[in-house]
Design an enzyme around this catalytic site. Structure first.
Site, mmCIF file in Angstrom:
data_model
loop_
_atom_site.group_PDB
_atom_site.id
_atom_site.type_symbol
_atom_site.label_atom_id
_atom_site.label_comp_id
_atom_site.label_asym_id
_atom_site.label_seq_id
_atom_site.Cartn_x
_atom_site.Cartn_y
_atom_site.Cartn_z
ATOM 1 N N SER A 17 -7.403 -74.401 18.137
ATOM 2 C CA SER A 17 -6.629 -73.568 17.381
ATOM 3 C C SER A 17 -7.039 -73.195 16.062
ATOM 4 O O SER A 17 -7.592 -74.120 15.269
ATOM 5 C CB SER A 17 -5.152 -74.386 16.986
ATOM 6 O OG SER A 17 -4.347 -73.563 16.348
ATOM 7 N N LYS A 68 6.526 -73.581 24.134
ATOM 8 C CA LYS A 68 7.510 -72.614 23.362
ATOM 9 C C LYS A 68 8.828 -72.359 23.985
ATOM 10 O O LYS A 68 9.868 -72.120 23.375
ATOM 11 C CB LYS A 68 6.758 -71.188 23.428
ATOM 12 C CG LYS A 68 5.489 -71.159 22.496
ATOM 13 C CD LYS A 68 5.183 -69.568 22.540
ATOM 14 C CE LYS A 68 3.726 -69.570 21.698
ATOM 15 N NZ LYS A 68 3.160 -68.008 21.710
ATOM 16 N N ALA A 130 4.693 -60.842 33.276
ATOM 17 C CA ALA A 130 6.055 -61.125 33.001
ATOM 18 C C ALA A 130 6.388 -62.455 32.884
ATOM 19 O O ALA A 130 7.457 -62.859 33.206
ATOM 20 C CB ALA A 130 6.705 -60.533 34.484
ATOM 21 N N GLY A 131 5.568 -63.255 32.340
ATOM 22 C CA GLY A 131 5.569 -64.402 31.691
ATOM 23 C C GLY A 131 6.235 -64.676 30.226
ATOM 24 O O GLY A 131 6.759 -63.524 29.772
ATOM 25 N N GLY A 132 6.006 -65.733 29.692
ATOM 26 C CA GLY A 132 6.768 -65.716 28.326
ATOM 27 C C GLY A 132 5.957 -65.053 27.151
ATOM 28 O O GLY A 132 6.774 -64.635 26.308
ATOM 29 N N THR A 155 3.553 -60.895 40.418
ATOM 30 C CA THR A 155 4.852 -61.161 41.161
ATOM 31 C C THR A 155 5.771 -60.102 40.956
ATOM 32 O O THR A 155 6.205 -60.155 39.799
ATOM 33 C CB THR A 155 5.257 -62.505 40.807
ATOM 34 O OG1 THR A 155 4.244 -63.401 41.028
ATOM 35 C CG2 THR A 155 6.661 -63.046 41.769
ATOM 36 N N ALA A 156 6.038 -59.179 41.638
ATOM 37 C CA ALA A 156 6.781 -57.834 41.229
ATOM 38 C C ALA A 156 8.146 -58.031 40.708
ATOM 39 O O ALA A 156 8.520 -57.577 39.977
ATOM 40 C CB ALA A 156 6.632 -56.820 42.433
ATOM 41 N N MET A 217 -3.688 -59.561 24.483
ATOM 42 C CA MET A 217 -3.322 -60.347 23.647
ATOM 43 C C MET A 217 -3.982 -61.722 23.309
ATOM 44 O O MET A 217 -3.980 -62.636 22.398
ATOM 45 C CB MET A 217 -1.768 -60.866 23.877
ATOM 46 C CG MET A 217 -0.884 -59.716 23.704
ATOM 47 S SD MET A 217 0.669 -59.790 24.349
ATOM 48 C CE MET A 217 1.381 -61.379 23.940
ATOM 49 N N TYR A 219 -8.171 -63.300 22.856
ATOM 50 C CA TYR A 219 -9.304 -63.162 22.253
ATOM 51 C C TYR A 219 -10.505 -64.015 22.565
ATOM 52 O O TYR A 219 -10.029 -65.176 23.146
ATOM 53 C CB TYR A 219 -9.003 -63.197 20.600
ATOM 54 C CG TYR A 219 -8.657 -64.504 20.119
ATOM 55 C CD1 TYR A 219 -7.292 -64.643 20.083
ATOM 56 C CD2 TYR A 219 -9.589 -65.453 19.696
ATOM 57 C CE1 TYR A 219 -6.748 -65.679 19.410
ATOM 58 C CE2 TYR A 219 -9.056 -66.588 19.413
ATOM 59 C CZ TYR A 219 -7.774 -67.083 19.052
ATOM 60 O OH TYR A 219 -7.348 -67.964 18.720
HETATM 61 P P1 ATR Z 1 3.057 -67.256 29.523
HETATM 62 O O1 ATR Z 1 4.003 -68.036 28.737
HETATM 63 O O2 ATR Z 1 1.258 -67.509 28.913
HETATM 64 O O3 ATR Z 1 3.178 -65.905 29.639
HETATM 65 P P2 ATR Z 1 3.466 -67.639 32.187
HETATM 66 O O4 ATR Z 1 4.848 -67.818 32.154
HETATM 67 O O5 ATR Z 1 2.801 -69.050 33.043
HETATM 68 O O6 ATR Z 1 2.604 -67.802 30.694
HETATM 69 O O7 ATR Z 1 2.936 -66.204 32.715
HETATM 70 C C1 ATR Z 1 1.787 -66.061 33.179
HETATM 71 C C2 ATR Z 1 1.477 -64.478 33.376
HETATM 72 O O8 ATR Z 1 0.291 -64.201 33.567
HETATM 73 C C3 ATR Z 1 2.413 -64.328 34.616
HETATM 74 O O9 ATR Z 1 2.684 -62.743 34.387
HETATM 75 C C4 ATR Z 1 1.288 -64.225 35.866
HETATM 76 O O10 ATR Z 1 1.727 -63.759 36.778
HETATM 77 P P3 ATR Z 1 2.599 -64.306 37.966
HETATM 78 O O11 ATR Z 1 4.100 -63.937 37.364
HETATM 79 O O12 ATR Z 1 2.389 -63.282 39.210
HETATM 80 O O13 ATR Z 1 2.358 -65.625 38.308
HETATM 81 C C5 ATR Z 1 0.251 -63.775 35.134
HETATM 82 N N1 ATR Z 1 -1.241 -64.042 35.349
HETATM 83 C C6 ATR Z 1 -1.772 -65.450 35.414
HETATM 84 N N2 ATR Z 1 -3.086 -65.316 35.921
HETATM 85 C C7 ATR Z 1 -3.248 -64.141 36.587
HETATM 86 C C8 ATR Z 1 -4.075 -63.321 37.260
HETATM 87 N N3 ATR Z 1 -5.274 -63.910 37.548
HETATM 88 N N4 ATR Z 1 -3.841 -61.876 37.368
HETATM 89 C C9 ATR Z 1 -2.906 -61.347 37.121
HETATM 90 N N5 ATR Z 1 -1.652 -61.832 36.516
HETATM 91 C C10 ATR Z 1 -1.991 -63.200 36.362
#
Ligand code: ATR
Length: 281
Positions: A17, A68, A130-132, A155-156, A217, A219
């Protein structure tokens, strides 16, 4: 513990970190006597680790992956922006009370609009993931009045659900990557975890036009796979998440200490600090 007020960042892992470096620079710049350290919490022991830190005099903390959402549940009170984000990256300890805030969205907005001087009103924005991380920035992005915000996700259904949840904030649609064919965007933000694994979201060609800004987002040293792809596709401008990292930290520092540090010298210091470890949030 010394007489400096104690802050830190909870995560697992936490060794790489940059937050301790960033907050030490802010403290020096603002003449604030704080001690800020990395706080490794066991995966099944976040709440206990927070309790021990508070018992030892901790005044506030940042929270990073993977805690988080747990921090959101642990807080006894939430700011409106943390409520909307469904996640907490900043905690303030006051006796038994724990305030949960989220400065990620504000950090992204400040980086885009102030550091990169990229106004968002009227723009066509594509948000990948679409994750956190995506959820945390959606409300402030929509509040900046883009023409449209499209969420694309592997995952649409998750993207459609997120668009539905935030429909009250503006024009937002969600779907899969295949639905992007034939569309181009002014700003494409990568909020997926793909760069962490050295992977690229399955973007069709053509989402970038000659004036597009590509923003990751994440780096790291050199281009992330997403930024390398955007460069090959002819995006005009590229930015990684280092500015957002420093801006979300500055906003947390303001929440704790009532003073907003000057971020430019700290961003410059980190850019010049040479090669380091893994790409990270
Ligand atoms: P975070 O809190 O970091 O957003 P998360 O809730 O696990 O973590 O979400 C990860 C995101 O990255 C999701 O949108 C995931 O897509 P899925 O919902 O289909 O799993 C996306 N993601 C992770 N690896 C990916 C990859 N190799 N290509 C495209 N999307 C990816």
């Amino acid at each position: 513990m010394n007489d400096r007020q104690a802050y830190g960042v909870f995560g697992n892992p936490i060794g790489h970190s940059k937050s301790p470096l960033i907050h030490a620079a802010f403290a020096a710049q603002c003449g604030q006597a704080i001690d800020y350290r990395p706080l490794l919490a066991p995966l099944d022991g976040f709440a206990d680790s927070v309790a021990a830190f508070v018992a030892g005099g901790g005044r506030g903390a940042n929270v990073t992956v993977p805690f988080k959402e747990e921090a959101y549940r642990l807080a006894t009170r939430l700011t409106a922006r943390a409520e909307r984000a469904g996640a907490v990256n900043t905690l303030v300890f006051d006796g038994q009370a724990i305030l949960g805030d989220n400065t990620d969205g504000a950090g992204l907005l400040r980086d885009l609009t102030l550091n990169l001087t990229y106004p968002l009103a009227g723009r066509r924005i594509l948000l990948l993931g679409a994750g956190g991380a995506a959820r945390g920035v959606l409300a402030p992005l929509l509040d900046a009045a883009p023409d449209v915000l499209t969420i694309a996700n592997r995952t649409a259904t998750r993207a459609r659900g997120l668009a539905h949840d935030f429909a009250a904030h503006g024009t937002v649609v969600g779907g899969g990557y295949d639905e992007l064919a034939g569309q181009s965007f002014d700003l494409v933000i990568n909020a997926t975890a793909a760069s962490l694994g050295g992977e690229l979201p399955p973007l069709p060609g053509g989402v970038f036009h000659a004036g597009s800004l590509a923003y990751d987002m994440m780096y790291g040293q050199g281009d992330t796979p997403f930024l390398a792809f955007a460069r090959r596709q002819g995006a005009a401008r590229l930015a990684d998440g280092l500015g957002m990292l420093v801006e979300q930290a500055a906003e947390a520092f303001r929440v704790w200490r009532g003073v907003h540090p000057d971020t430019a010298p700290v961003i410059a210091m980190l850019r010049n600090s040479g090669p380091d470890g893994d790409p990270a949030r």
